[in-house]
Write a protein that holds these residues in place. Sequence first.
Motif, PDB file in Angstrom:
ATOM      1  N   GLY A  18       0.790  -1.103  -0.152  1.00  8.43           N
ATOM      2  CA  GLY A  18       0.158   0.103   0.069  1.00  8.43           C
ATOM      3  C   GLY A  18       0.989   1.229  -0.020  1.00  8.43           C
ATOM      4  N   GLY A  19       0.218   2.528  -0.145  1.00 10.52           N
ATOM      5  CA  GLY A  19       1.272   3.617  -0.414  1.00 10.52           C
ATOM      6  C   GLY A  19       0.834   5.055  -0.423  1.00 10.52           C
ATOM      7  N   SER A  20       1.690   6.129  -0.764  1.00  8.78           N
ATOM      8  CA  SER A  20       1.293   7.632  -0.978  1.00  8.78           C
ATOM      9  C   SER A  20       1.805   8.156  -1.962  1.00  8.78           C
ATOM     10  CB  SER A  20       1.756   8.003   0.172  1.00  8.78           C
ATOM     11  OG  SER A  20       2.530   9.097   0.314  1.00  8.78           O
ATOM     12  N   ILE A  95       3.223  12.727 -18.549  1.00  9.43           N
ATOM     13  CA  ILE A  95       3.568  11.583 -17.698  1.00  9.43           C
ATOM     14  C   ILE A  95       4.115  12.060 -16.582  1.00  9.43           C
ATOM     15  CG2 ILE A  95       5.289   9.599 -17.614  1.00  9.43           C
ATOM     16  CD1 ILE A  95       5.204   9.316 -20.634  1.00  9.43           C
ATOM     17  N   VAL A  96       3.839  11.506 -15.247  1.00  9.00           N
ATOM     18  CA  VAL A  96       4.151  12.093 -13.918  1.00  9.00           C
ATOM     19  C   VAL A  96       4.494  10.575 -13.147  1.00  9.00           C
ATOM     20  CG1 VAL A  96       3.497  12.923 -11.706  1.00  9.00           C
ATOM     21  CG2 VAL A  96       2.551  13.717 -13.835  1.00  9.00           C
ATOM     22  N   VAL A  97       5.757  10.615 -12.873  1.00  9.76           N
ATOM     23  CA  VAL A  97       6.286   9.324 -12.177  1.00  9.76           C
ATOM     24  C   VAL A  97       6.201   9.791 -10.585  1.00  9.76           C
ATOM     25  CG1 VAL A  97       8.437   7.965 -11.675  1.00  9.76           C
ATOM     26  CG2 VAL A  97       8.130   9.321 -13.926  1.00  9.76           C
ATOM     27  N   MET A  98       5.300   8.905  -9.773  1.00  9.60           N
ATOM     28  CA  MET A  98       5.317   9.020  -8.461  1.00  9.60           C
ATOM     29  C   MET A  98       5.932   7.985  -7.679  1.00  9.60           C
ATOM     30  SD  MET A  98       1.055   9.864  -8.150  1.00  9.60           S
ATOM     31  CE  MET A  98       0.494  11.371  -9.125  1.00  9.60           C
ATOM     32  N   PRO A  99       6.628   8.185  -6.647  1.00  8.74           N
ATOM     33  CA  PRO A  99       7.477   7.366  -5.877  1.00  8.74           C
ATOM     34  C   PRO A  99       6.658   6.583  -5.053  1.00  8.74           C
ATOM     35  CG  PRO A  99       8.430   9.680  -5.606  1.00  8.74           C
ATOM     36  CD  PRO A  99       7.102   9.649  -6.312  1.00  8.74           C
ATOM     37  N   THR A 100       5.398   6.886  -4.978  1.00  9.50           N
ATOM     38  CA  THR A 100       4.807   6.022  -3.913  1.00  9.50           C
ATOM     39  C   THR A 100       3.471   5.659  -4.477  1.00  9.50           C
ATOM     40  OG1 THR A 100       3.737   8.166  -2.847  1.00  9.50           O
ATOM     41  CG2 THR A 100       5.728   7.037  -1.955  1.00  9.50           C
ATOM     42  N   GLU A 101       2.802   4.512  -3.985  1.00  7.65           N
ATOM     43  CA  GLU A 101       1.557   3.986  -4.574  1.00  7.65           C
ATOM     44  C   GLU A 101       0.365   4.256  -3.806  1.00  7.65           C
ATOM     45  OE1 GLU A 101       3.355   1.295  -1.635  1.00  7.65           O
ATOM     46  OE2 GLU A 101       4.224   2.267  -3.234  1.00  7.65           O
ATOM     47  N   GLY A 102       0.433   4.843  -2.774  1.00  7.28           N
ATOM     48  CA  GLY A 102      -0.707   5.397  -2.054  1.00  7.28           C
ATOM     49  C   GLY A 102      -1.347   6.338  -2.930  1.00  7.28           C
ATOM     50  N   HIS A 129      -0.971  -5.585 -10.044  1.00  7.30           N
ATOM     51  CA  HIS A 129      -1.958  -4.559 -10.475  1.00  7.30           C
ATOM     52  C   HIS A 129      -2.506  -4.002  -9.146  1.00  7.30           C
ATOM     53  CE1 HIS A 129      -2.077  -5.849 -15.152  1.00  7.30           C
ATOM     54  NE2 HIS A 129      -1.046  -5.429 -14.693  1.00  7.30           N
ATOM     55  N   ASN A 130      -2.822  -4.693  -8.252  1.00  7.54           N
ATOM     56  CA  ASN A 130      -3.535  -4.328  -7.068  1.00  7.54           C
ATOM     57  C   ASN A 130      -2.819  -3.483  -6.185  1.00  7.54           C
ATOM     58  OD1 ASN A 130      -2.047  -5.961  -5.553  1.00  7.54           O
ATOM     59  ND2 ASN A 130      -3.265  -7.459  -5.098  1.00  7.54           N
ATOM     60  N   VAL A 131      -1.567  -3.328  -6.643  1.00 10.75           N
ATOM     61  CA  VAL A 131      -0.881  -2.442  -5.453  1.00 10.75           C
ATOM     62  C   VAL A 131      -1.325  -0.847  -5.800  1.00 10.75           C
ATOM     63  CG1 VAL A 131       1.717  -1.352  -4.985  1.00 10.75           C
ATOM     64  CG2 VAL A 131       1.000  -3.826  -5.420  1.00 10.75           C
ATOM     65  N   VAL A 132      -1.649  -0.389  -7.303  1.00 11.66           N
ATOM     66  CA  VAL A 132      -1.986   0.560  -7.702  1.00 11.66           C
ATOM     67  C   VAL A 132      -3.343   0.651  -8.341  1.00 11.66           C
ATOM     68  CG1 VAL A 132       0.310   1.559  -8.100  1.00 11.66           C
ATOM     69  CG2 VAL A 132      -0.600   0.286  -9.633  1.00 11.66           C
ATOM     70  N   ALA A 133      -4.368  -0.176  -7.670  1.00 11.00           N
ATOM     71  CA  ALA A 133      -5.536  -0.212  -8.466  1.00 11.00           C
ATOM     72  C   ALA A 133      -6.770   0.354  -7.418  1.00 11.00           C
ATOM     73  CB  ALA A 133      -5.819  -1.764  -8.258  1.00 11.00           C
ATOM     74  N   ALA A 134      -7.617   0.948  -8.004  1.00  8.37           N
ATOM     75  CA  ALA A 134      -8.784   1.541  -7.591  1.00  8.37           C
ATOM     76  C   ALA A 134      -9.999   1.279  -8.770  1.00  8.37           C
ATOM     77  CB  ALA A 134      -8.554   2.897  -7.246  1.00  8.37           C
ATOM     78  N   ASN A 135     -11.115   1.122  -7.912  1.00  6.45           N
ATOM     79  CA  ASN A 135     -12.391   0.899  -9.070  1.00  6.45           C
ATOM     80  C   ASN A 135     -11.992  -0.120 -10.021  1.00  6.45           C
ATOM     81  OD1 ASN A 135     -13.282   3.359  -7.854  1.00  6.45           O
ATOM     82  ND2 ASN A 135     -12.223   4.567  -9.206  1.00  6.45           N
ATOM     83  N   GLY A 136     -11.199  -1.287  -9.522  1.00  4.98           N
ATOM     84  CA  GLY A 136     -10.818  -2.116 -10.462  1.00  4.98           C
ATOM     85  C   GLY A 136     -10.072  -2.081 -11.712  1.00  4.98           C
ATOM     86  N   GLU A 137      -9.361  -0.892 -11.701  1.00  4.13           N
ATOM     87  CA  GLU A 137      -8.302  -0.629 -12.589  1.00  4.13           C
ATOM     88  C   GLU A 137      -7.097  -0.429 -12.114  1.00  4.13           C
ATOM     89  OE1 GLU A 137      -8.724  -0.759 -15.886  1.00  4.13           O
ATOM     90  OE2 GLU A 137     -10.842  -0.279 -16.243  1.00  4.13           O
TER      91      GLU A 137
END
Length: 416
Positions: A18-20, A95-102, A129-137
């Motif tokens: 999980g992340g931020s 494109i935006v690179v985010m260091p955290t998954e939350g 995929h579920n690490v960065v998933a919401a709403n099934g995507e």
Amino acid sequence: MGDNNTHVSRRGALRGMGGSIVVLTGLGSVGGASAQDAITVTAVWTDDEEEDFLAVVEHAEDETGLEITYAPRDTETLLTETLMDYEVGVAPADIVVMPTEGRVRRDGEAGHLEPLGDLWDEDEYSTEHNVVAANGEAYAAPFGMDLKPGFWYRQSFFDEHDLEEPEDYDEFLDLVAEIDGISGVEAPLASGNGDGWPLSDVTEAFILRQDDGHELQQDLIEGDAEFTDDRVVTAFEELQDLLADGYFSEVRDFGIQYEFFWENETPLYFMGSWTPTFGAIEDPDDLDYFMLPGTEAMVSSINWVTVPAYVADPDAARDAVEAIVSPDGQQVWTERGGFVPSSLEVSDDAFDTEVMQDLSEHADEVELVPDLDDALGDPFQAEFWSQLLGLWAEPEQDVESIVEALDGVLQETVDD
């Protein structure tokens, strides 16, 4: 928690994390590039890391025929201005690179990001995929992995002073005391800083060295443990003792601190896998590291590549993302050093230094756990950083008050 008691290799390292957090302000192509031969990218890599990423960008340009422009930002800018842009429907970049998954999950759930799960096969990467998933995507694609193994040091310094890696915590304290007495040493332990990071990384190491520390870290992330846990208190007390004894250096920007580290003024620096490529490191072959005694796990995090929902041509941005996160794209940086690929198809032979190959192999032999504050995100992350800066400034303060304040924000973050 399920399978957290079992060995986790790099292949399964970040499953279920999980992340931020992060990323930033408009780059002049509000709504993205035009239709469509130019793409803008933003991330936190500067200086030597920027040069390495630009080599990846060049590879992506060759693969896609797109013109790709990179504009770095510091973490604070990424955190604040990106969110502001998203809330008014503006793309900070294509494109935006985010260091955290939350942060990825929150932005995806809010409708700020394009789904990218179809761009990568989770069986071919060290995450799911579920690490960065919401709403099934899934709303991001994985790029490099940051491993945070322990205290880096120069082999030549250890050889010169007949020093050895500690086998237990008492030996660690003896080593720190011995280094403190060496002429020219400001303090044995380097205090790197951004906005409370990477003080957070060394703090997590002290949490991980407690009994069942890797499970404790995961439980904190999932809201199954309290920050007032006696083991967390002990970790903070151990840090407090080291601070009170003067064993940590003056707090400096983490990049500048490398200069003091290389001059053996702060000979032990708890840092990540990017260390060998920093400009101050004149000879990566002189580097080695040891884990904080008592730890049986290593922190790992991933840099996530995202596409804002507000770009003019998401297909062009997706093409660039696919080229960047591909095995060939990740190998470009791996060969330049200081980069651990999330793609499982990049060979260990791609690493340019022995210490990086050793680190990658070491990561396969230990438990890998998510970065605590990255996984939780704000408001916990901001409060964690703030409290750590306060502790380093005033080590004599009451540790119980610190963990109680952090526990309140932890519960707020988990319940959000």
